[in-house]
Each structure stands twice: as C-alpha cells, then as structure tokens.
Design a protein around this motif. Structure first.
Motif, mmCIF file in Angstrom:
data_model
loop_
_atom_site.group_PDB
_atom_site.id
_atom_site.type_symbol
_atom_site.label_atom_id
_atom_site.label_comp_id
_atom_site.label_asym_id
_atom_site.label_seq_id
_atom_site.Cartn_x
_atom_site.Cartn_y
_atom_site.Cartn_z
ATOM 1 N N ASP A 122 67.915 36.676 22.376
ATOM 2 C CA ASP A 122 68.252 36.074 23.674
ATOM 3 C C ASP A 122 69.308 36.882 24.407
ATOM 4 O O ASP A 122 69.890 36.406 25.381
ATOM 5 C CB ASP A 122 68.755 34.631 23.478
ATOM 6 N N GLY A 123 69.542 38.075 23.919
ATOM 7 C CA GLY A 123 70.554 38.918 24.541
ATOM 8 C C GLY A 123 69.922 40.019 25.377
ATOM 9 O O GLY A 123 68.835 39.849 25.941
ATOM 10 N N VAL A 124 70.613 41.130 25.463
ATOM 11 C CA VAL A 124 70.102 42.280 26.219
ATOM 12 C C VAL A 124 69.161 43.041 25.286
ATOM 13 O O VAL A 124 69.603 43.665 24.326
ATOM 14 C CB VAL A 124 71.262 43.179 26.692
ATOM 15 N N ASN A 125 67.872 42.968 25.566
ATOM 16 C CA ASN A 125 66.895 43.524 24.616
ATOM 17 C C ASN A 125 65.930 44.510 25.269
ATOM 18 O O ASN A 125 64.795 44.666 24.821
ATOM 19 C CB ASN A 125 66.137 42.400 23.905
ATOM 20 N N ARG A 126 66.405 45.203 26.277
ATOM 21 C CA ARG A 126 65.561 46.160 27.006
ATOM 22 C C ARG A 126 65.012 47.265 26.098
ATOM 23 O O ARG A 126 63.885 47.711 26.264
ATOM 24 C CB ARG A 126 66.379 46.772 28.137
ATOM 25 N N THR A 127 65.822 47.722 25.131
ATOM 26 C CA THR A 127 65.393 48.852 24.301
ATOM 27 C C THR A 127 64.738 48.395 22.996
ATOM 28 O O THR A 127 64.404 49.225 22.162
ATOM 29 C CB THR A 127 66.602 49.746 23.958
ATOM 30 N N HIS A 128 64.566 47.120 22.809
ATOM 31 C CA HIS A 128 64.108 46.617 21.514
ATOM 32 C C HIS A 128 62.580 46.706 21.368
ATOM 33 O O HIS A 128 61.872 47.156 22.270
ATOM 34 C CB HIS A 128 64.630 45.199 21.287
ATOM 35 N N ALA A 163 64.597 44.825 16.184
ATOM 36 C CA ALA A 163 65.163 46.163 16.375
ATOM 37 C C ALA A 163 64.119 47.248 16.158
ATOM 38 O O ALA A 163 63.256 47.128 15.290
ATOM 39 C CB ALA A 163 66.321 46.369 15.408
ATOM 40 N N THR A 164 64.212 48.335 16.915
ATOM 41 C CA THR A 164 63.311 49.471 16.721
ATOM 42 C C THR A 164 63.844 50.392 15.632
ATOM 43 O O THR A 164 65.043 50.455 15.367
ATOM 44 C CB THR A 164 63.201 50.316 18.008
ATOM 45 N N THR A 181 59.171 48.056 15.153
ATOM 46 C CA THR A 181 60.259 47.920 14.178
ATOM 47 C C THR A 181 60.166 49.007 13.116
ATOM 48 O O THR A 181 61.117 49.248 12.381
ATOM 49 C CB THR A 181 60.196 46.531 13.519
ATOM 50 N N VAL A 182 59.004 49.632 13.051
ATOM 51 C CA VAL A 182 58.791 50.836 12.243
ATOM 52 C C VAL A 182 57.967 51.786 13.118
ATOM 53 O O VAL A 182 57.371 51.350 14.106
ATOM 54 C CB VAL A 182 58.014 50.529 10.935
ATOM 55 N N PRO A 183 57.908 53.087 12.773
ATOM 56 C CA PRO A 183 57.001 53.975 13.529
ATOM 57 C C PRO A 183 55.611 53.348 13.539
ATOM 58 O O PRO A 183 55.104 52.945 12.491
ATOM 59 C CB PRO A 183 57.055 55.275 12.727
ATOM 60 N N TRP A 184 54.987 53.294 14.729
ATOM 61 C CA TRP A 184 53.822 52.438 14.876
ATOM 62 C C TRP A 184 52.525 53.240 14.889
ATOM 63 O O TRP A 184 52.210 53.914 15.852
ATOM 64 C CB TRP A 184 53.938 51.605 16.155
ATOM 65 N N HIS A 215 63.554 41.412 28.390
ATOM 66 C CA HIS A 215 63.884 42.590 29.195
ATOM 67 C C HIS A 215 63.019 43.813 28.896
ATOM 68 O O HIS A 215 63.301 44.891 29.424
ATOM 69 C CB HIS A 215 65.360 42.967 28.984
ATOM 70 N N ASN A 216 62.030 43.713 28.042
ATOM 71 C CA ASN A 216 61.293 44.937 27.711
ATOM 72 C C ASN A 216 59.774 44.833 27.929
ATOM 73 O O ASN A 216 59.013 45.606 27.341
ATOM 74 C CB ASN A 216 61.604 45.412 26.281
ATOM 75 N N GLU A 217 59.381 43.944 28.812
ATOM 76 C CA GLU A 217 57.959 43.833 29.176
ATOM 77 C C GLU A 217 57.415 45.172 29.676
ATOM 78 O O GLU A 217 56.249 45.516 29.451
ATOM 79 C CB GLU A 217 57.823 42.765 30.273
#
Ligand code: SF4
Length: 326
Positions: free
Chosen positions: A140-146, A157-158, A265-268, A303-305
């Motif tokens: 629920d925070g700032v998650n643009r880069t997640h 996390a990435t 969350t892992v290399p995809w 924030h990361n749509e």
C-alpha cells in the motif's frame, strides 16, 4: 555498525567448515556490506571467500560455458569467448551497476544480491522479507518499481539482477558445494518466489556455496541480446528488461529463449513467448503476437500498472532487434 567476526577462508574446505558453523559468505561485498551498515543484515561471522579458486571461465565437456562464482562482473563482461557465444550475458553485465561496482562484484554475488525495495532497506518499515510476519509496506506504499509477476500477498519485491535474467533465458544452472557434496540446480529453481516465506530467496541448503554458473551449449547459429529500460541511462535498475536468444536457420526460428527482468519477484522466464516463436518465420507481426503474451498473469499494484504495456513493448523491440527485422 555492530560487532561481528571476520575470517578469511584459505581453501574450499575451510570455507565450508565456517559456513557449516553459520558463517555468512562474502566475496566482493557490494551488497552485504551496505546491508550490514544499515543493520538490515546482522551476521555474527562473515567468511571471506575471495581467495578461493573460483575465478575461471571455461568450456564444459558438453560444450557449454562455466563461469566461476568469483569471476568479477567486469572480467566476465570482458571475456571474448563469452561475448562471442552469449552476447546477451555480456550486454546484461555491461548495463549493470557502475564500472567500480562491476570490478568488485562477483557473478555468484550478483545472483545472490537482495532486493532494492526501499522498505526492505528501511529498518523502521514493515517488511516480511527482513522481519517475517511484520507485513509489507510496499503493498500500500510507493510501489512503482515493484513486481507485477510472481508476487504474493507477503512480498512484491523484484529481483534486481540483470545477468540473472540472461541466465534464466539461457536455461543456465547453478553449481553448488556444501557439507553433503556437489549438486547442480536449474537456474529457474534456484531463485525462489516469495510465496509465504519471502525471507527465503534461494534454494540453498545450510552452508552451501555457489561455485559456478553453467550455461549449456545452444544450437548455432545463435543471436542474442539484452535490452534494459530504466529511468536514467546509467547506474539504475530496470523498470523492464528483456533477454532474447534466437536460433534461426532456413528462415525459420528453430529455438527461442526469452526472459524478462524488472517485473518479476525472480527473473521471469517467458515460456509462452518462446513457444509462440518456434517453428515460425521472423516478421514484425510475429514479434508483436509473441510479445503480447509477455505479461500474461500480471498483477499490477497501485503505481506500476504501466509495466504491463512497457514489458510487452520491451520484449517486442528486443525480439525485433535480435531477430533481424528492425
Ligand atoms: Fe519487504 Fe517485499 Fe514488502 Fe518490499 S515488497 S516491503 S521487500 S515484503
């Protein structure tokens, strides 16, 4: 800082012995020392493994390439044979971190590096990865880069590595040495999705040490490359990235290896993209159709749509570049 013990292992047996007793391995230290300064990590003993004989890049009996765990990122990037066979690996390394960090950081440490989630590095924030059960401030925070893929309710996390994305695309494996001997783990099984236990990030047994990353032989001719999209062109982590390797003969794609970074969350690994490509003739339409599958299953956050569309475009562009229809 806090008190801790330091020991330097003279050989593999000494390293394993110290690891068995709970010591934390350290090589270049480019991640661990930062985290210790910030008290995110508090190992009682660090075991310096920088003197171990794990600095060679060799050809394997099966025709693949073995990169010793202590080869620095800069030495791996400078290796001509590696560049000739797997430019996707070289390019991923060259687009990572800074020259100073690449001189210090090792290949083994690179794939072991921990997330750049800002809440993970802020000891006052809730973070299940740092303190299991405390919550996830990023949700629920700032998650643009997640992450948008492979997430769980416990962590989004990435994984920050670039070269790990190339290794995942190429179906590499990780060689491990531990108290029970040697073993090999497929790269796709080595780094773990967060699930219910985001604090467990690798399929390592207690005391195990990475000795090498091994890339299997790929059919020739093979073309490959790495594209990284980020907020600035230097010293920045990926918003999205694409590692692509294609084996094309007679105008037909016979083999395709594709993975994405900055989104999982892992290399995809993008298996559905790979499957869509094999057996077809390269064309702009094909790249577009295949890349449309890159974000299948994505679960964007507040924030990361934007990563959903950016990922598809990143993959499409890199398919076009590597496939030769740009
Ligand atoms: Fe911690 Fe993961 Fe949440 Fe970041 S995304 S705050 S690393 S649990």
């Amino acid at each position: 800082m806090f008190p801790f013990s330091y020991t330097k292992a003279a050989d593999l047996d000494a390293a394993l012995d110290a690891g068995r007793r709970g010591g934390r391995y350290i090589a270049g230290g480019t991640t661990l020392v930062d985290l210790m300064r910030e008290t995110v990590e508090r190992p009682g003993t660090v075991v310096d493994i920088s003197a171990l004989p794990l600095r060679e890049i060799t050809t394997t009996p099966r025709g693949g390439v073995r990169i010793g765990a202590l080869v620095s990122m800069s030495d791996a990037a400078a290796d001509r044979a590696l560049r000739a066979r797997f430019p996707v690996v070289t390019e991923a390394l060259e687009l990572s971190a800074s020259p100073q960090l690449r001189n210090m950081a090792s290949i083994g440490g690179n794939i072991m590096q921990r997330t750049r989630c800002t809440y993970f590095r802020d000891v006052s924030a809730a973070c299940n990865k740092r303190r299991p059960g405390s919550g996830c401030a990023a949700r629920d925070g700032v998650n643009r880069t997640h992450a948008i893929l492979g997430t769980s309710e416990h962590c989004v996390a990435t994984h920050p590595s670039d070269v790990a994305v190339a290794f995942a695309a190429l179906d590499a494996s990780v060689r491990l040495l531990g108290p029970d001997g040697e073993r090999e783990v497929a790269f796709g099984d080595f780094l773990l999705r967060p699930g219910n236990a985001p604090d467990r990030e690798q399929a390592l047994k207690p005391g195990e040490l990475i000795t090498a990353v091994e890339i299997p032989a790929h059919p020739q001719p093979s073309r490959s490359g790495y594209l990284k999209v980020r907020d600035r062109q230097s010293y920045e982590f990926a918003l999205t990235s694409a590692a692509v390797a294609l084996h094309i003969t007679g105008g037909v794609i016979r083999g395709a290896k594709v993975a994405a970074g900055g989104v999982g969350t892992v290399p995809w690994k993008l298996s559905t993209v790979e499957q869509h490509l094999v057996g077809k003739r390269p064309s702009d339409r094909l790249w577009s159709e295949a890349a449309a599958r890159a974000a299948d299953g994505a679960q964007p956050l507040t924030h990361n749509e934007f990563k959903v569309e950016l990922l598809k475009r990143t993959v499409e562009r890199q398919l076009r570049v590597v496939g030769g229809t740009r």
